[in-house]
Design an enzyme around this catalytic site. Sequence first.
Site, short mmCIF file in Angstrom:
data_model
loop_
_atom_site.label_atom_id
_atom_site.label_comp_id
_atom_site.label_asym_id
_atom_site.label_seq_id
_atom_site.Cartn_x
_atom_site.Cartn_y
_atom_site.Cartn_z
N GLY A 325 0.94 -1.09 0.15
CA GLY A 325 -0.10 0.11 0.11
C GLY A 325 0.93 1.05 -0.03
N SER A 326 0.33 2.45 0.52
CA SER A 326 1.14 3.59 0.35
C SER A 326 2.15 3.71 1.42
CB SER A 326 0.09 4.85 1.32
OG SER A 326 -1.18 4.67 0.21
N THR A 327 2.57 2.63 2.05
CA THR A 327 3.80 2.88 2.97
C THR A 327 5.11 2.68 2.09
OG1 THR A 327 4.02 0.09 3.00
CG2 THR A 327 2.86 1.36 5.07
N ILE A 328 4.87 2.56 0.81
CA ILE A 328 6.05 2.62 0.07
C ILE A 328 6.21 3.93 -0.68
CG2 ILE A 328 6.53 -0.04 -0.44
CD1 ILE A 328 4.74 2.10 -3.02
N LYS A 329 5.45 4.69 -0.43
CA LYS A 329 5.54 6.18 -1.31
C LYS A 329 6.65 6.71 -0.83
CE LYS A 329 0.59 6.62 -2.22
NZ LYS A 329 -0.89 7.05 -1.54
#
Length: 614
Positions: A325-329
Amino acid sequence: MAQPHSITDHIRETDIHLARSIFMLVFVIILLLGLFSRAFYLQVIEHEDYETSSQRNRINVVPVAPTRGLIYDRNGVLLAENQSVFRLEIIPEQVENMTKLLGELSDLINIEEREISRFIKQRKYSRRFNKIPLKQRLTQEQRSLISVNLHRFPGVSIEARLVRYYPYTDSLVHVLGYVSQINEADLAKIDEKNYKATRIIGKLGLEKYYEKALHGTIGFQEVERDAQGRTLRVLRQELPAPGENLDLHLDVNLQILAEEALQEQRGAVVAIDPRNGGVLAMVSSPGYDPNLFVMGIDHASYNRLLSSKDLPLFNRVLQGKYPPGSTIKPMLGLVGLDYKAVTAQYRFFDRGWYTLKGKEHRYRDWRKQGRGWVNMDYAIWDSCDTYFYELAFRLGIDTISTTMNQFGFGIKTEIDVHEEVSALMPSRQWKRGARGMIWFPGETLITGIGQGFWTATPLQLANATAVLANYGVRYQPMLVNSIDALGDTKSQFKPTLSPQQYPFENAENLELVRRSMLHVVTKGTAKTAFANAPYVSAGKTGTAQVKSIAQDEEYDEEKVAEKYRDNAMYVGFAPYDQPTIAIAVVVENAGGGSKAAAPIARKILDYYFSGKPE
């Protein structure tokens, strides 16, 4: 008329008797010569061989098992020990009626059918004068009952034995693993000579990975035995070398606090020291009691663990493959800056959705109304999906795949346990080989927000976050800090750099991303969770879809079955300037990361910096 007298030939009879006597004498002499010859052959010529054989029958070498090494946390708290337990044992040759004895013992204390079955099975393969365990663990009350009645039970005794014991039970099972009975598969891998006196071996976790160090080296005793095989005395002995002790980076208090913060929800928590890769906490929830396996788990208990919908046997930290999810942004944002796909000043107009040129399909943002003009900082702290769709499109899947490998995604971290999986960092080559299909542009877009084929373990998320925390240096995660070798000397492990490193070249780009993560907790999606924190941290929330939602559908958590609800995620580090802890939290089917995962991270960090939970 008188009968004539018979005339006896005395001379002839004497000759016959003499001949017979001489023959018998010669025959006896020949027999005696044969006996003396055989005796001479056995006692003189073959003396050495028979003496050796006799000694072998009289003197036996008995293996002596070493004491298994202990495991401690970073503060010296004992996590895996050898506990003295009392066993009920029986010598079969001293029992007249075994069936009657087993019945009387069962009437006196609780002996289960499986224990009796195991005893009967072991009895078939043991000598009658050897002690065979009937009940592995006696309570104090049971010991008292047996002790006062021992006079009634010839051949029965209570013996103290050392067995492996895990005092923190399910809290540490996915770290420590457990030991259990050696099976045929184990025998094919080990040095059988060193395990002649050992019945257990590490099966999972640290117990398995460090089996050689923990087990130690076997000893022996030369004992004299009688014709029936009973031991008469010990002639010589060589003491076994005990196993070495392990000292972990892990803090058991932090571990328990993290477990409690999850509140029995399915999920995982990993905390790493970014300065050296030391694992401070590693929780997979739910767990199970490893002590059940030490002496052999019964079928009913094992089947309950296997059939549980919560999968307690599954190590989510090392084997859970979750869309990140967005944790890799933040990582992807840094790549975008370093590869000049965007600049710090570049702005993208967010309408709440994104389309590829010439296509009608809309890739939606979680803010339906959009945000207007968005730059990198804003895109990270408010988790703007449309910005990262555009960024992913500009980078392309080849660059994304290569650089995310350098952050540790799609490859094992090589932590010191065997159960780890690599999860998946998708690429063109992977899809062509695994699916037999080409890569589509739309798949690049959803990869840009950590969805689609991309999966990561919680450990990989924590490790990648530690890279940002540690200003670009990625260490191999390690649970064990040092090994206590023989002679009270410690063998300290040095931090090990991971083989693949992301090539950080621009400090300004890294600081921009780190500052954006700081804004996540001060004014972004984690603002509420970290309000009034007594320390300065940085982080990133994530909400990962488990089930795809059709183009014209609306996601309604209340109407979706629990197993299809979004996973809540959070990654972060603290303190901001000189980080000493990087953390990843995954809560399955709990909804948004800001409301479910970030508060858990807050509790853990509060404890870490204050020494006690709020």
